[in-house]
Design a protein around this motif. Sequence first.
Motif, PDB file in Angstrom:
ATOM      1  N   GLU A   1      45.713 -12.099 -30.039  1.00  0.00           N
ATOM      2  CA  GLU A   1      45.684 -11.205 -31.205  1.00  0.00           C
ATOM      3  C   GLU A   1      45.725  -9.742 -30.785  1.00  0.00           C
ATOM      4  O   GLU A   1      45.813  -8.861 -31.632  1.00  0.00           O
ATOM      5  N   GLU A   2      45.626  -9.499 -29.465  1.00  0.00           N
ATOM      6  CA  GLU A   2      45.493  -8.142 -28.931  1.00  0.00           C
ATOM      7  C   GLU A   2      44.332  -7.428 -29.631  1.00  0.00           C
ATOM      8  O   GLU A   2      44.415  -6.263 -30.006  1.00  0.00           O
ATOM      9  N   ASN A   3      43.248  -8.184 -29.783  1.00  0.00           N
ATOM     10  CA  ASN A   3      42.071  -7.700 -30.500  1.00  0.00           C
ATOM     11  C   ASN A   3      41.028  -7.221 -29.504  1.00  0.00           C
ATOM     12  O   ASN A   3      40.331  -8.013 -28.899  1.00  0.00           O
ATOM     13  N   ASN A   4      40.936  -5.913 -29.346  1.00  0.00           N
ATOM     14  CA  ASN A   4      39.943  -5.359 -28.426  1.00  0.00           C
ATOM     15  C   ASN A   4      38.757  -4.754 -29.176  1.00  0.00           C
ATOM     16  O   ASN A   4      38.087  -3.877 -28.665  1.00  0.00           O
ATOM     17  N   GLN A   5      38.512  -5.272 -30.375  1.00  0.00           N
ATOM     18  CA  GLN A   5      37.415  -4.753 -31.195  1.00  0.00           C
ATOM     19  C   GLN A   5      36.084  -5.453 -30.924  1.00  0.00           C
ATOM     20  O   GLN A   5      35.060  -5.034 -31.449  1.00  0.00           O
ATOM     21  N   ASP A   6      36.088  -6.501 -30.127  1.00  0.00           N
ATOM     22  CA  ASP A   6      34.865  -7.227 -29.800  1.00  0.00           C
ATOM     23  C   ASP A   6      34.050  -6.395 -28.808  1.00  0.00           C
ATOM     24  O   ASP A   6      34.530  -6.073 -27.718  1.00  0.00           O
TER      25      ASP A   6
ATOM     26  N   GLY B   1      35.939  -6.167 -25.489  1.00  0.00           N
ATOM     27  CA  GLY B   1      37.023  -5.287 -25.937  1.00  0.00           C
ATOM     28  C   GLY B   1      37.705  -4.539 -24.807  1.00  0.00           C
ATOM     29  O   GLY B   1      38.941  -4.498 -24.731  1.00  0.00           O
TER      30      GLY B   1
ATOM     31  N   ASP C   1      42.149 -16.390 -27.891  1.00  0.00           N
ATOM     32  CA  ASP C   1      42.502 -15.887 -29.221  1.00  0.00           C
ATOM     33  C   ASP C   1      42.448 -14.364 -29.276  1.00  0.00           C
ATOM     34  O   ASP C   1      43.341 -13.727 -29.843  1.00  0.00           O
ATOM     35  N   LYS C   2      41.436 -13.760 -28.684  1.00  0.00           N
ATOM     36  CA  LYS C   2      41.324 -12.295 -28.671  1.00  0.00           C
ATOM     37  C   LYS C   2      42.508 -11.673 -27.933  1.00  0.00           C
ATOM     38  O   LYS C   2      43.053 -10.657 -28.368  1.00  0.00           O
TER      39      LYS C   2
ATOM     40  N   VAL D   1      39.702  -7.031 -22.655  1.00  0.00           N
ATOM     41  CA  VAL D   1      40.933  -7.440 -23.335  1.00  0.00           C
ATOM     42  C   VAL D   1      41.966  -6.316 -23.259  1.00  0.00           C
ATOM     43  O   VAL D   1      43.154  -6.563 -23.009  1.00  0.00           O
ATOM     44  N   GLU D   2      41.533  -5.088 -23.425  1.00  0.00           N
ATOM     45  CA  GLU D   2      42.453  -3.948 -23.315  1.00  0.00           C
ATOM     46  C   GLU D   2      43.049  -3.877 -21.907  1.00  0.00           C
ATOM     47  O   GLU D   2      44.257  -3.667 -21.737  1.00  0.00           O
TER      48      GLU D   2
END
Length: 146
Positions: free
Chosen positions: A69-74, A78, A65-66, A81-82
């Motif tokens: 969502e291209e969500n690298n805020q975790d 993060g 999911d991360k 994911v980046e």
Amino acid sequence: MERAGRGILARSNNGSVVSAWVGAEQNCSDPIVEEASAIRRALVKAKLKGWNRIEIQCDCKVVVDKIMEENNQDARIGTIVEDIMNMKEDFCTCSFSFREREGNYVSHELAKFALNLVTDIQWKDSVPAWLTSLARRHMGAVAPIL
């Protein structure tokens, strides 16, 4: 000291095993970090092989999911994911999908096998019979990933 095993299985379009990698890390961290790191490692290996159309299947929904969502805020994953999002651009087609543990059975078994290893193993030209048999038995559970 806890260990984390990782198993990466690459299949062709027809589902046959073309390559596999296993290894273990000594300092096991958060399982989510380990799953994200395994995906990053799979992308590196696919790039080194020169593959340009891949699908990464993972049994950790949080990580998939991360990435989707291209969500690298975790704070935990993060940066990983980046890295994954940057590496994704190196492929013509690169997709990610969540598979229940049952659908990702062979990779899970490879990860368990890796816990007993001292060094990483890569099978590229010849895959052991036990792995071919295991992958064949569970081929209907997953889509090909090349």
